[in-house]
Scaffold this active site. Structure first.
Site, short mmCIF file in Angstrom:
data_model
loop_
_atom_site.label_atom_id
_atom_site.label_comp_id
_atom_site.label_asym_id
_atom_site.label_seq_id
_atom_site.Cartn_x
_atom_site.Cartn_y
_atom_site.Cartn_z
N ASN A 7 0.86 -1.18 0.00
CA ASN A 7 0.00 0.00 0.00
C ASN A 7 0.90 1.25 0.00
O ASN A 7 1.68 1.45 0.93
CB ASN A 7 -0.90 -0.03 1.24
N ARG A 54 -9.16 8.28 -1.53
CA ARG A 54 -10.13 8.78 -0.54
C ARG A 54 -10.97 9.91 -1.12
O ARG A 54 -10.51 10.65 -1.99
CB ARG A 54 -9.40 9.30 0.70
N ARG A 58 -6.75 12.96 0.36
CA ARG A 58 -5.69 13.47 1.24
C ARG A 58 -4.30 12.92 0.87
O ARG A 58 -3.30 13.50 1.23
CB ARG A 58 -6.02 13.19 2.70
N GLU A 79 -8.62 0.56 -3.14
CA GLU A 79 -9.47 0.66 -1.95
C GLU A 79 -10.40 1.85 -2.14
O GLU A 79 -9.95 2.93 -2.53
CB GLU A 79 -8.62 0.89 -0.70
N THR A 110 -17.48 -0.97 15.29
CA THR A 110 -16.77 -0.45 16.47
C THR A 110 -15.25 -0.57 16.30
O THR A 110 -14.49 0.27 16.75
CB THR A 110 -17.18 -1.20 17.75
N GLU A 160 -11.07 -8.83 3.38
CA GLU A 160 -9.81 -8.46 4.00
C GLU A 160 -10.12 -8.26 5.48
O GLU A 160 -10.89 -7.36 5.84
CB GLU A 160 -9.24 -7.18 3.39
N1 PXP Z 1 -5.82 -2.59 4.25
C1 PXP Z 1 -6.74 -1.59 4.21
C2 PXP Z 1 -8.13 -1.94 3.80
C3 PXP Z 1 -6.39 -0.28 4.51
O1 PXP Z 1 -7.32 0.70 4.45
C4 PXP Z 1 -5.04 0.00 4.85
C5 PXP Z 1 -4.62 1.39 5.11
O2 PXP Z 1 -5.21 1.92 6.20
C6 PXP Z 1 -4.13 -1.05 4.90
C7 PXP Z 1 -4.55 -2.33 4.59
C8 PXP Z 1 -2.69 -0.82 5.23
O3 PXP Z 1 -2.55 -0.47 6.55
P1 PXP Z 1 -1.11 -0.02 7.09
O4 PXP Z 1 -0.76 1.24 6.39
O5 PXP Z 1 -1.34 0.14 8.54
O6 PXP Z 1 -0.17 -1.13 6.76
#
Ligand code: PXP
Length: 247
Positions: A7, A54, A58, A79, A110, A160
């Site tokens: 990511n 998003r 951002r 996403e 929650t 996920e």
């Molecule tokens: N999976 C999803 C659905 C996310 O929204 C995010 C980012 O918030 C991640 C994975 C990756 O999370 P991180 O940046 O904490 O590794």
């Protein structure tokens, strides 16, 4: 073998901190470039690239997503919120996967996953639209039975599971219970016919335990990889995570 989706949102976060106005501009000398981060990740063994476009834009911008669609050689996982505008965007973009995530308070459980149970009709409309277009949908949910079972009933091929509560509890006595909750969630999702991904808050330490969850297909990891890349470079950060995922 567990696959790694990198990511790259927080590479874009750093860019936006300086170049909020110029980031969408063609040819601007803006850095760091999240697409470059994505290509370096792929080169080092990432199995896919994940971005969250998003509503407030951002970090990742639309132009980033289109450039990724053109340039990456692995899989693009978008996403997105469960909104008509994002559904229309995904249908135009044709990513390999979409992962539906909550963006406003009414959609959040929650623990922070998508409340599929409370937004059944909207989620169904999104899954149906993606299935009809051949885009594989994943629902980002807490590892709880009602959310998992409804995700399967609505025809999403993937979930996920949200590992954030586990990651937050890592140094507390609640860690074992959160791990067990995830373990049962993985088993239940697998039994329901879902392919099981997981993500949020996974780092170079907790991966040793996260990787032992049953039936894991892919982990989506962002913040820890982008952070480590500051010190080691992208290639080393990605390679090290992949090695820890699949020692
Ligand atoms: N999976 C999803 C659905 C996310 O929204 C995010 C980012 O918030 C991640 C994975 C990756 O999370 P991180 O940046 O904490 O590794």
């Amino acid at each position: 073998m567990i696959f790694l989706g990198v990511n790259i949102d927080h590479c874009a976060t750093v860019r936006q901190a300086r170049y909020r106005e110029a980031a969408g501009a063609e040819g601007g000398a803006v850095e760091p470039d999240p697409v470059e981060f994505a290509l370096a990740s792929e080169h080092a063994g990432a199995d896919g690239i994940t971005v969250h476009l998003r509503e407030d834009r951002r970090h990742i911008q639309e132009r980033d997503v289109w450039r990724l669609r053109e340039q990456i050689a692995t899989r693009l996982n978008l996403e997105m919120a469960c909104t008509p505008a994002m559904i229309a965007f995904a249908l135009k973009l044709q990513p390999d996967f979409v992962c539906v995530v909550p963006e406003n308070r009414t959609e959040v459980t929650t623990e922070g996953g998508l409340d599929v149970v409370g937004n059944r009709d909207r989620v169904r409309a999104c899954v149906d639209a993606m299935n009809a277009a051949g885009i594989k949908t994943s629902l980002f949910i807490d590892p709880d039975a009602p959310q998992i079972e409804l995700s399967a009933q609505l025809g999403a091929p993937f979930v996920e599971l949200h590992t954030g509560a586990y990651a937050n509890a890592y140094f507390t006595p609640a860690r074992a219970a959160e791990y067990q909750r995830l373990r049962l969630g993985c088993l239940r999702a697998h039994e329901s016919g879902l392919t099981v991904n997981a993500g949020h808050g996974i780092n170079y330490l907790n991966i040793a335990e996260v990787r032992t969850l049953p039936h894991l297909h892919e982990l989506n990891i962002g913040h820890s990889i982008v952070s480590r890349a500051l010190f080691t470079g992208v290639a080393e950060a990605v390679r090290e995570m992949k090695t820890r995922m699949n020692p």
